[in-house]
Motif scaffolding. Sequence first.
Motif, PDB file in Angstrom:
ATOM      1  N   LEU A 151      25.395  22.741  -3.463  1.00 33.17           N
ATOM      2  CA  LEU A 151      26.668  22.701  -2.320  1.00 33.17           C
ATOM      3  C   LEU A 151      27.726  22.023  -2.530  1.00 33.17           C
ATOM      4  CD1 LEU A 151      24.123  24.106   0.755  1.00 33.17           C
ATOM      5  CD2 LEU A 151      25.274  25.454  -1.284  1.00 33.17           C
ATOM      6  N   GLN A 152      26.873  20.996  -2.266  1.00 35.65           N
ATOM      7  CA  GLN A 152      27.643  19.269  -2.051  1.00 35.65           C
ATOM      8  C   GLN A 152      29.132  19.492  -3.735  1.00 35.65           C
ATOM      9  OE1 GLN A 152      25.467  15.666  -1.800  1.00 35.65           O
ATOM     10  NE2 GLN A 152      25.227  15.914   0.170  1.00 35.65           N
ATOM     11  N   LEU A 153      28.012  19.906  -4.723  1.00 34.03           N
ATOM     12  CA  LEU A 153      29.685  20.304  -6.122  1.00 34.03           C
ATOM     13  C   LEU A 153      30.013  21.335  -6.045  1.00 34.03           C
ATOM     14  CD1 LEU A 153      29.603  19.642  -8.908  1.00 34.03           C
ATOM     15  CD2 LEU A 153      27.108  20.989  -9.557  1.00 34.03           C
ATOM     16  N   SER A 154      29.370  22.960  -5.420  1.00 39.23           N
ATOM     17  CA  SER A 154      30.582  23.724  -5.726  1.00 39.23           C
ATOM     18  C   SER A 154      31.898  22.986  -3.758  1.00 39.23           C
ATOM     19  CB  SER A 154      29.728  24.671  -4.840  1.00 39.23           C
ATOM     20  OG  SER A 154      29.058  24.564  -3.406  1.00 39.23           O
ATOM     21  N   GLY A 155      31.045  22.254  -3.639  1.00 37.26           N
ATOM     22  CA  GLY A 155      32.335  21.901  -2.351  1.00 37.26           C
ATOM     23  C   GLY A 155      32.940  20.998  -2.988  1.00 37.26           C
ATOM     24  N   MET A 156      32.500  20.373  -3.658  1.00 39.63           N
ATOM     25  CA  MET A 156      34.086  19.176  -4.083  1.00 39.63           C
ATOM     26  C   MET A 156      34.301  19.854  -5.451  1.00 39.63           C
ATOM     27  SD  MET A 156      31.732  15.894  -4.778  1.00 39.63           S
ATOM     28  CE  MET A 156      30.368  15.043  -3.677  1.00 39.63           C
ATOM     29  N   LEU A 157      33.962  20.544  -6.087  1.00 39.28           N
ATOM     30  CA  LEU A 157      35.037  21.402  -6.764  1.00 39.28           C
ATOM     31  C   LEU A 157      36.021  22.523  -6.250  1.00 39.28           C
ATOM     32  CD1 LEU A 157      32.234  22.376 -10.150  1.00 39.28           C
ATOM     33  CD2 LEU A 157      34.008  21.071 -10.266  1.00 39.28           C
ATOM     34  N   SER A 158      35.725  22.595  -4.785  1.00 37.77           N
ATOM     35  CA  SER A 158      37.045  23.771  -4.450  1.00 37.77           C
ATOM     36  C   SER A 158      38.135  23.087  -3.686  1.00 37.77           C
ATOM     37  CB  SER A 158      36.381  23.989  -3.605  1.00 37.77           C
ATOM     38  OG  SER A 158      35.857  23.207  -2.225  1.00 37.77           O
ATOM     39  N   GLY A 159      38.315  21.427  -4.330  1.00 36.11           N
ATOM     40  CA  GLY A 159      39.299  20.315  -4.694  1.00 36.11           C
ATOM     41  C   GLY A 159      39.443  19.589  -2.930  1.00 36.11           C
ATOM     42  N   ALA A 160      39.027  18.421  -3.350  1.00 40.05           N
ATOM     43  CA  ALA A 160      39.725  18.201  -2.290  1.00 40.05           C
ATOM     44  C   ALA A 160      40.444  17.610  -1.835  1.00 40.05           C
ATOM     45  CB  ALA A 160      38.794  16.365  -2.872  1.00 40.05           C
ATOM     46  N   VAL A 161      41.754  17.609  -1.265  1.00 42.30           N
ATOM     47  CA  VAL A 161      42.845  17.423  -0.307  1.00 42.30           C
ATOM     48  C   VAL A 161      43.119  16.650  -0.074  1.00 42.30           C
ATOM     49  CG1 VAL A 161      44.144  18.901   0.346  1.00 42.30           C
ATOM     50  CG2 VAL A 161      42.906  20.249   0.227  1.00 42.30           C
ATOM     51  N   ILE A 162      42.481  16.150   1.021  1.00 40.12           N
ATOM     52  CA  ILE A 162      42.458  13.852   0.741  1.00 40.12           C
ATOM     53  C   ILE A 162      42.632  13.423   0.219  1.00 40.12           C
ATOM     54  CG2 ILE A 162      42.483  12.380   2.552  1.00 40.12           C
ATOM     55  CD1 ILE A 162      41.357  14.177   4.490  1.00 40.12           C
ATOM     56  N   THR A 163      41.806  13.605  -0.849  1.00 47.36           N
ATOM     57  CA  THR A 163      41.231  12.785  -1.911  1.00 47.36           C
ATOM     58  C   THR A 163      42.074  12.382  -2.976  1.00 47.36           C
ATOM     59  OG1 THR A 163      38.587  12.281  -1.386  1.00 47.36           O
ATOM     60  CG2 THR A 163      39.434  11.293  -3.118  1.00 47.36           C
ATOM     61  N   GLU A 164      42.325  13.239  -3.697  1.00 42.39           N
ATOM     62  CA  GLU A 164      43.070  13.823  -4.574  1.00 42.39           C
ATOM     63  C   GLU A 164      45.054  13.356  -3.816  1.00 42.39           C
ATOM     64  OE1 GLU A 164      40.835  17.482  -6.959  1.00 42.39           O
ATOM     65  OE2 GLU A 164      43.349  17.830  -5.797  1.00 42.39           O
ATOM     66  N   SER A 165      45.050  13.787  -2.773  1.00 41.51           N
ATOM     67  CA  SER A 165      46.716  13.650  -1.554  1.00 41.51           C
ATOM     68  C   SER A 165      46.683  12.404  -1.806  1.00 41.51           C
ATOM     69  CB  SER A 165      46.442  13.853  -0.276  1.00 41.51           C
ATOM     70  OG  SER A 165      46.581  15.213  -0.655  1.00 41.51           O
ATOM     71  N   VAL A 225      42.808  29.830  -2.933  1.00 44.09           N
ATOM     72  CA  VAL A 225      40.758  30.076  -1.872  1.00 44.09           C
ATOM     73  C   VAL A 225      40.595  30.880  -2.513  1.00 44.09           C
ATOM     74  CG1 VAL A 225      40.782  31.218   0.185  1.00 44.09           C
ATOM     75  CG2 VAL A 225      42.614  29.616   0.006  1.00 44.09           C
ATOM     76  N   LEU A 226      41.024  31.813  -3.093  1.00 41.47           N
ATOM     77  CA  LEU A 226      40.257  32.965  -3.888  1.00 41.47           C
ATOM     78  C   LEU A 226      39.277  32.591  -4.743  1.00 41.47           C
ATOM     79  CD1 LEU A 226      39.030  35.387  -4.751  1.00 41.47           C
ATOM     80  CD2 LEU A 226      40.673  36.157  -5.841  1.00 41.47           C
ATOM     81  N   PHE A 227      40.161  31.652  -5.646  1.00 40.31           N
ATOM     82  CA  PHE A 227      38.882  30.551  -6.455  1.00 40.31           C
ATOM     83  C   PHE A 227      37.798  29.830  -6.107  1.00 40.31           C
ATOM     84  CE2 PHE A 227      39.226  27.055  -9.918  1.00 40.31           C
ATOM     85  CZ  PHE A 227      38.581  27.609 -10.919  1.00 40.31           C
ATOM     86  N   THR A 228      38.527  28.874  -5.047  1.00 41.78           N
ATOM     87  CA  THR A 228      37.585  28.204  -3.822  1.00 41.78           C
ATOM     88  C   THR A 228      36.323  28.662  -3.896  1.00 41.78           C
ATOM     89  OG1 THR A 228      39.904  26.494  -3.362  1.00 41.78           O
ATOM     90  CG2 THR A 228      37.552  26.097  -2.228  1.00 41.78           C
ATOM     91  N   ALA A 229      36.685  30.206  -3.473  1.00 42.44           N
ATOM     92  CA  ALA A 229      35.336  30.827  -2.596  1.00 42.44           C
ATOM     93  C   ALA A 229      34.603  31.445  -4.125  1.00 42.44           C
ATOM     94  CB  ALA A 229      36.116  32.229  -2.134  1.00 42.44           C
ATOM     95  N   LEU A 230      35.197  31.276  -4.876  1.00 39.36           N
ATOM     96  CA  LEU A 230      34.441  31.573  -6.060  1.00 39.36           C
ATOM     97  C   LEU A 230      33.681  30.815  -7.003  1.00 39.36           C
ATOM     98  CD1 LEU A 230      33.895  33.984  -8.662  1.00 39.36           C
ATOM     99  CD2 LEU A 230      35.644  32.818  -9.618  1.00 39.36           C
ATOM    100  N   ILE A 231      34.244  29.358  -7.035  1.00 40.39           N
ATOM    101  CA  ILE A 231      33.232  28.206  -7.250  1.00 40.39           C
ATOM    102  C   ILE A 231      32.120  27.774  -5.624  1.00 40.39           C
ATOM    103  CG2 ILE A 231      33.457  25.904  -7.192  1.00 40.39           C
ATOM    104  CD1 ILE A 231      36.277  26.430  -8.417  1.00 40.39           C
ATOM    105  N   ILE A 232      32.424  27.518  -4.724  1.00 37.24           N
ATOM    106  CA  ILE A 232      31.529  28.415  -3.502  1.00 37.24           C
ATOM    107  C   ILE A 232      30.535  29.381  -3.781  1.00 37.24           C
ATOM    108  CG2 ILE A 232      31.390  27.948  -1.898  1.00 37.24           C
ATOM    109  CD1 ILE A 232      33.564  26.742  -0.736  1.00 37.24           C
ATOM    110  N   ALA A 233      30.638  30.202  -4.369  1.00 33.62           N
ATOM    111  CA  ALA A 233      29.860  31.808  -4.546  1.00 33.62           C
ATOM    112  C   ALA A 233      29.191  31.173  -5.502  1.00 33.62           C
ATOM    113  CB  ALA A 233      30.420  32.504  -4.054  1.00 33.62           C
ATOM    114  N   VAL A 234      29.514  30.633  -6.886  1.00 31.56           N
ATOM    115  CA  VAL A 234      28.593  30.226  -8.302  1.00 31.56           C
ATOM    116  C   VAL A 234      27.698  29.404  -7.765  1.00 31.56           C
ATOM    117  CG1 VAL A 234      28.213  29.668 -10.291  1.00 31.56           C
ATOM    118  CG2 VAL A 234      29.813  31.419  -9.481  1.00 31.56           C
ATOM    119  N   GLY A 235      28.143  28.222  -6.893  1.00 30.18           N
ATOM    120  CA  GLY A 235      27.017  26.748  -6.291  1.00 30.18           C
ATOM    121  C   GLY A 235      26.265  27.316  -5.633  1.00 30.18           C
ATOM    122  N   ASN A 236      26.419  28.740  -4.993  1.00 35.36           N
ATOM    123  CA  ASN A 236      25.218  28.738  -3.870  1.00 35.36           C
ATOM    124  C   ASN A 236      24.435  29.663  -5.458  1.00 35.36           C
ATOM    125  OD1 ASN A 236      26.518  27.792  -1.587  1.00 35.36           O
ATOM    126  ND2 ASN A 236      26.766  30.069  -1.257  1.00 35.36           N
TER     127      ASN A 236
END
Length: 305
Positions: free
Chosen positions: A236-250, A277-288
């Motif tokens: 879950l952490q991996l999929s969450g990070m892959l979905s994009g870290a807005v603060i860190t990347e900024s 958002v759709l791409f992020t949701a897909l990554i999280i779903a695949v991670g699960n």
Amino acid sequence: MRQLLGRLLGVVLVLTGVVVIVFVMLRVIPGDPATVLLNEHVSQANIERLTQSMGLDKSLPEQFLDYLAGILRGDLGRSYYLQQPVSSLLMDAFPYTLRLTLLSVLFAWTLGTVTGVVSAMYNERLVDYLFRGLALFGISIPVFMVALSLQYLFYYRLSLFPLTYDGSLLSLILPAAALGWNSAGSVARLVRSELMEQLQAPYMDTARAKGLLYRKAVIFHALRNAALPVITMMALQLSGMLSGAVITESIFSIPGLGRLALSAIESRDMPLLQGTVLFTALIIAVGNILADAVNMLLDPRLRTI
């Protein structure tokens, strides 16, 4: 196999819900994308022409059906602001987020697992209190505070790492540590908690009675049995990070998914934000799904449920 097929169906339903919710929310928010792009002082005629070219003059059902048809064709639309296909922008940004994420999880999982194991082995001793305090510190401190502190210490004071991302692996170390710090604390706490339960199990006494060293019994027996919930959290952490870290990347100027999403929000670029958002949701779903699959491989009992 039946469980995984059921989860795949659930993913399809979740992604459909995400598409509907994001589409409606972006249309409900006050503001006109054409006005944002052209500036409020431009003539109304020019705004209306741009609105028509964007397809925003159609009714909401027509816009939604057009967008849904595009998704089914693999077309996520074209960015209003950048004037490029959304899918190509996502594919360009994703490798940066992937590199950052892989380095972050390596840092988080290594640090979290080691400190969690050591803390459990030396329960109620000084090192246990120290590592538990560090884990709590890691969970409690916001990502932006960790990032700014790392920049101040390792760039301004010690001059060991670049301030922002410059394409090198060295410039990814600070953002990876900032992004992975919170996850490391969560992993450490969960590893310690699960290990403490396993260390009380009868098989540990049997292993010690057979002459197995305490450290080997912990690593090769207790840690293995405590791994299932930890692996689930890691996935879950991996999929969450892959979905994009807005603060860190900024903060570190990394052109990944998080920064792309922030740019879409600032410019009210609806196709780009919807695609992100759709791409992020897909990554999280695949991670699960991957987490469930790994759990089934590690624990045969789950295959019969």
